[in-house]
Scaffold this motif. Structure first.
Motif, PDB file in Angstrom:
ATOM      1  N   THR A 134     -10.091   2.444   1.335  1.00 35.23           N
ATOM      2  CA  THR A 134      -9.722   3.828   1.043  1.00 35.23           C
ATOM      3  C   THR A 134      -8.215   3.855   0.794  1.00 35.23           C
ATOM      4  O   THR A 134      -7.436   3.366   1.621  1.00 35.23           O
ATOM      5  CB  THR A 134     -10.075   4.756   2.211  1.00 35.23           C
ATOM      6  N   VAL A 135      -7.823   4.404  -0.353  1.00 34.84           N
ATOM      7  CA  VAL A 135      -6.411   4.372  -0.768  1.00 34.84           C
ATOM      8  C   VAL A 135      -5.944   5.787  -1.097  1.00 34.84           C
ATOM      9  O   VAL A 135      -6.674   6.561  -1.727  1.00 34.84           O
ATOM     10  CB  VAL A 135      -6.224   3.470  -2.010  1.00 34.84           C
ATOM     11  N   ILE A 136      -4.724   6.102  -0.694  1.00 36.48           N
ATOM     12  CA  ILE A 136      -4.092   7.368  -1.088  1.00 36.48           C
ATOM     13  C   ILE A 136      -3.033   7.073  -2.141  1.00 36.48           C
ATOM     14  O   ILE A 136      -2.239   6.138  -1.995  1.00 36.48           O
ATOM     15  CB  ILE A 136      -3.443   8.078   0.121  1.00 36.48           C
ATOM     16  N   ASP A 137      -3.020   7.886  -3.194  1.00 32.95           N
ATOM     17  CA  ASP A 137      -1.994   7.822  -4.234  1.00 32.95           C
ATOM     18  C   ASP A 137      -1.170   9.096  -4.148  1.00 32.95           C
ATOM     19  O   ASP A 137      -1.609  10.163  -4.577  1.00 32.95           O
ATOM     20  CB  ASP A 137      -2.643   7.685  -5.617  1.00 32.95           C
ATOM     21  N   ALA A 138       0.003   8.998  -3.529  1.00 31.79           N
ATOM     22  CA  ALA A 138       0.899  10.158  -3.453  1.00 31.79           C
ATOM     23  C   ALA A 138       1.649  10.269  -4.786  1.00 31.79           C
ATOM     24  O   ALA A 138       1.916   9.259  -5.437  1.00 31.79           O
ATOM     25  CB  ALA A 138       1.879   9.996  -2.298  1.00 31.79           C
ATOM     26  N   TYR A 139       1.983  11.489  -5.191  1.00 26.61           N
ATOM     27  CA  TYR A 139       2.632  11.746  -6.486  1.00 26.61           C
ATOM     28  C   TYR A 139       1.715  11.265  -7.610  1.00 26.61           C
ATOM     29  O   TYR A 139       2.121  10.502  -8.486  1.00 26.61           O
ATOM     30  CB  TYR A 139       3.991  11.049  -6.579  1.00 26.61           C
ATOM     31  N   SER A 140       0.472  11.721  -7.599  1.00 26.50           N
ATOM     32  CA  SER A 140      -0.560  11.136  -8.467  1.00 26.50           C
ATOM     33  C   SER A 140      -0.497  11.597  -9.919  1.00 26.50           C
ATOM     34  O   SER A 140      -1.160  11.004 -10.775  1.00 26.50           O
ATOM     35  CB  SER A 140      -1.952  11.413  -7.893  1.00 26.50           C
TER      36      SER A 140
ATOM     37  N   ALA B 243      -4.598   1.789   2.526  1.00 27.33           N
ATOM     38  CA  ALA B 243      -3.382   1.561   1.738  1.00 27.33           C
ATOM     39  C   ALA B 243      -2.867   2.871   1.164  1.00 27.33           C
ATOM     40  O   ALA B 243      -3.640   3.804   0.902  1.00 27.33           O
ATOM     41  CB  ALA B 243      -3.657   0.567   0.608  1.00 27.33           C
ATOM     42  N   LEU B 244      -1.551   2.905   0.968  1.00 29.66           N
ATOM     43  CA  LEU B 244      -0.871   4.069   0.394  1.00 29.66           C
ATOM     44  C   LEU B 244      -0.015   3.587  -0.765  1.00 29.66           C
ATOM     45  O   LEU B 244       0.716   2.603  -0.640  1.00 29.66           O
ATOM     46  CB  LEU B 244       0.004   4.735   1.455  1.00 29.66           C
ATOM     47  N   VAL B 245      -0.111   4.281  -1.905  1.00 28.83           N
ATOM     48  CA  VAL B 245       0.732   3.985  -3.066  1.00 28.83           C
ATOM     49  C   VAL B 245       1.619   5.195  -3.321  1.00 28.83           C
ATOM     50  O   VAL B 245       1.126   6.331  -3.373  1.00 28.83           O
ATOM     51  CB  VAL B 245      -0.115   3.674  -4.314  1.00 28.83           C
ATOM     52  N   VAL B 246       2.927   4.963  -3.460  1.00 23.29           N
ATOM     53  CA  VAL B 246       3.849   6.062  -3.762  1.00 23.29           C
ATOM     54  C   VAL B 246       4.624   5.722  -5.037  1.00 23.29           C
ATOM     55  O   VAL B 246       5.024   4.589  -5.248  1.00 23.29           O
ATOM     56  CB  VAL B 246       4.834   6.356  -2.605  1.00 23.29           C
ATOM     57  N   ASP B 247       4.811   6.721  -5.879  1.00 22.40           N
ATOM     58  CA  ASP B 247       5.588   6.588  -7.119  1.00 22.40           C
ATOM     59  C   ASP B 247       6.419   7.866  -7.257  1.00 22.40           C
ATOM     60  O   ASP B 247       6.139   8.726  -8.092  1.00 22.40           O
ATOM     61  CB  ASP B 247       4.633   6.410  -8.307  1.00 22.40           C
ATOM     62  N   PRO B 248       7.453   8.003  -6.392  1.00 18.21           N
ATOM     63  CA  PRO B 248       8.196   9.272  -6.346  1.00 18.21           C
ATOM     64  C   PRO B 248       9.186   9.422  -7.485  1.00 18.21           C
ATOM     65  O   PRO B 248       9.500   8.453  -8.184  1.00 18.21           O
ATOM     66  CB  PRO B 248       8.932   9.170  -4.997  1.00 18.21           C
ATOM     67  N   PRO B 249       9.733  10.637  -7.669  1.00 16.50           N
ATOM     68  CA  PRO B 249      10.809  10.832  -8.654  1.00 16.50           C
ATOM     69  C   PRO B 249      12.091  10.140  -8.189  1.00 16.50           C
ATOM     70  O   PRO B 249      12.139   9.526  -7.115  1.00 16.50           O
ATOM     71  CB  PRO B 249      10.970  12.354  -8.705  1.00 16.50           C
ATOM     72  N   ARG B 250      13.154  10.271  -8.979  1.00 17.45           N
ATOM     73  CA  ARG B 250      14.391   9.540  -8.714  1.00 17.45           C
ATOM     74  C   ARG B 250      14.991   9.852  -7.332  1.00 17.45           C
ATOM     75  O   ARG B 250      15.667   9.002  -6.738  1.00 17.45           O
ATOM     76  CB  ARG B 250      15.441   9.846  -9.798  1.00 17.45           C
TER      77      ARG B 250
ATOM     78  N   TYR C   3       2.787   8.704  10.745  1.00 19.17           N
ATOM     79  CA  TYR C   3       1.660   9.362  11.418  1.00 19.17           C
ATOM     80  C   TYR C   3       0.324   8.852  10.874  1.00 19.17           C
ATOM     81  O   TYR C   3      -0.625   8.611  11.620  1.00 19.17           O
ATOM     82  CB  TYR C   3       1.793  10.868  11.219  1.00 19.17           C
ATOM     83  N   LEU C   4       0.276   8.645   9.547  1.00 22.47           N
ATOM     84  CA  LEU C   4      -0.956   8.192   8.897  1.00 22.47           C
ATOM     85  C   LEU C   4      -1.283   6.730   9.242  1.00 22.47           C
ATOM     86  O   LEU C   4      -2.456   6.367   9.381  1.00 22.47           O
ATOM     87  CB  LEU C   4      -0.801   8.353   7.374  1.00 22.47           C
ATOM     88  N   LYS C   5      -0.237   5.901   9.309  1.00 20.54           N
ATOM     89  CA  LYS C   5      -0.365   4.478   9.672  1.00 20.54           C
ATOM     90  C   LYS C   5      -1.260   3.651   8.734  1.00 20.54           C
ATOM     91  O   LYS C   5      -2.113   2.891   9.202  1.00 20.54           O
ATOM     92  CB  LYS C   5      -0.871   4.321  11.111  1.00 20.54           C
ATOM     93  N   PRO C   6      -1.091   3.745   7.408  1.00 21.91           N
ATOM     94  CA  PRO C   6      -1.836   2.813   6.547  1.00 21.91           C
ATOM     95  C   PRO C   6      -1.327   1.392   6.773  1.00 21.91           C
ATOM     96  O   PRO C   6      -0.142   1.194   7.052  1.00 21.91           O
ATOM     97  CB  PRO C   6      -1.513   3.304   5.134  1.00 21.91           C
ATOM     98  N   GLN C   7      -2.214   0.401   6.662  1.00 21.99           N
ATOM     99  CA  GLN C   7      -1.808  -0.973   6.908  1.00 21.99           C
ATOM    100  C   GLN C   7      -0.906  -1.504   5.800  1.00 21.99           C
ATOM    101  O   GLN C   7       0.035  -2.250   6.046  1.00 21.99           O
ATOM    102  CB  GLN C   7      -3.047  -1.876   7.045  1.00 21.99           C
TER     103      GLN C   7
END
Length: 456
Positions: free
Chosen positions: A310-316, A380-387, A400-404
């Motif tokens: 299960t994966v979260i994509d922040a800033y999707s 897992a968590l993937v982040v692709d934030p702005p500048r 808090y989420l604690k993805p590995q």
């Protein structure tokens, strides 16, 4: 009280260039006082004239080259440096790639981060790569003209070849410019906040070749709209979408909030790593498609997904990374703060027959905390934030989420280094960083960093 410095304005000096700043300026030091010099490369010996002196640093320009760097190459055109389109064009491409790797290494060193930085992934042909252009339209010498501004100015440099843009886009801009001239459309006047046409925007699919023209106006109506549309369609058969965007405000923001279809579709379609995406005028979509594929493939390969995660994509955004992840993971949750992007992501999921990706509207830090409260187990968590990078509240949410595992796709090495220090404090160890050259000929660098949660 006047501060005494070792150099003064208008001094003529002979110096050796020892470094290159993030803004691609050469650095020379006089008694530890740095001078920043345009068009100067490390290893060069130059004669300079000091143009400005501050308390802790100054600026100068080259008046004569005494010893030239082996990495210096002939420039494609002076206008590309003048406008800031290609500030690194005088530096040989292998040296550009090394420079970008070193930028990250230097920032890590300053932040006391011991993270290996791999060599930058470059392009075979580092020109003509941009699939999107936003070109200002102004009156120059009594004629409607397209070009690009000199940095920090309102001086438009007329241009027809933009060097780093897809040549088909450059051609489309010239064709549309000539059509607007034909119908005597009045260019925007910045100081008076008057006139009609502000910008021409062009998007082109790298694989599909579908092209979108967006005419951005100061006025709610575009004079001769029907005739202009017909002329564009006759001259540019690849155009499948002609949009009219209205921006009434006196602002340097390019697009206004409202767009209408003048002809064709409201989107163009293109392919990324085998998936199809519909891209609107306002969509965020990587401007270098071949390098975007390498960037995302690099990120995916680092996760080693087995199909059970299960994966979260922040800033999707419009779902590019989420849908690529969904092909290799059990379930993907995308979160995005822009409502239209969430709708676009849902549409793109249906377009690709992907049903194991869902998209939620809201601030990422709030949404992922709620998912944790609802007992969602995340691998897992993937982040692709702005500048500007990650907010401190987002990093608290990650702790808090604690993805590995975590993948940080960055477009700003400075905020990346800052955030990696914070993530380290939150229990995450960065294993490696791989720069990817998404913007050849410029100083900008994107990268993929792999982090793992330290076992407590």
């Amino acid at each position: 009280m006047k501060v005494e410095t070792p150099v003064h304005k208008n001094d003529v000096l002979t110096v050796r260039i020892t470094d290159l700043t993030y803004a691609a300026q050469g650095v020379a030091k006089i008694e530890h006082y740095p001078l920043f010099i345009e068009n100067a490369l490390p290893g060069e010996e130059v004669e300079i004239k000091v143009t400005k002196v501050n308390k802790t640093y100054g600026f100068a320009r080259v008046t004569k080259y005494i010893k030239v760097s082996e990495d210096r190459v002939a420039v494609a055109g002076r206008e590309f440096t003048q406008t800031g389109i290609a500030p690194l064009q005088h530096l040989a491409y292998p040296a550009q790639l090394k420079f970008k790797q070193q930028q990250i290494e230097n920032l890590y060193q300053k932040a006391h981060l011991d993270i290996p930085v791999a060599p930058t992934l470059g392009m075979q042909n580092p020109t003509g790569y941009r699939n999107k252009a936003q070109v200002p339209v102004r009156m120059v010498h009594g004629q409607l003209t397209t070009g690009f501004y000199k940095p920090h100015s309102h001086d438009l440099v007329p241009m027809e070849n933009f060097f780093i843009q897809d040549p088909a886009i450059d051609h489309a801009i010239v064709v549309v410019r000539d059509i607007l001239r034909q119908f005597n459309i009045e260019p925007y006047h910045e100081e008076k906040n008057s006139g009609v046409i502000r910008h021409i925007m062009v998007r082109r699919g790298y694989y599909s070749h579908e092209t979108m023209i967006v005419l951005i106006t100061k006025t709610k109506k575009l004079p001769h709209a029907k005739e202009i549309v017909t002329a564009i369609q006759n001259k540019l058969p690849e155009v499948v979408s002609i949009m009219h965007n209205v921006n009434l405000k006196a602002t340097n923001v390019i697009l206004g909030p409202h767009s209408t279809v003048l002809a064709g579709k409201s989107t163009i379609r293109d392919t990324l790593l085998g998936l199809q995406f519909d891209i609107s005028a306002q969509s965020f979509y990587q401007v270098n498609p071949t390098q975007a594929e390498r960037l995302y493939r690099t990120a995916l390969d680092q996760l080693h997904l087995t199909g059970q995660e299960t994966v979260i994509d922040a800033y999707s955004g419009i779902g590019t990374i989420s849908l690529l992840l969904a092909r290799e993971a059990k379930q993907v949750y995308g979160v995005e703060i822009v409502a239209q992007a969430v709708e676009d992501a849902k549409h793109n999921a249906k377009l690709n027959h992907i049903d194991n990706a869902q998209f939620t509207l809201g601030p990422a830090e709030d949404v992922i905390q709620k998912w944790k409260d609802d007992d969602l187990k995340v691998d897992a968590l993937v982040v692709d934030p702005p500048r500007k990078g990650l907010a401190a509240s987002f990093i608290d949410a990650v702790a808090y989420l604690k993805p590995q595992q975590m993948i940080y796709i960055s477009c700003n090495p400075a905020t990346l280094a800052r955030d990696l220090v914070r993530l380290q404090e939150a229990g995450y160890t960065a294993k490696s960083t791989r720069p990817v050259d998404m913007f050849p000929q410029t100083q900008h660098v994107e990268s993929v960093t792999v982090l793992e949660r330290a076992e407590k």
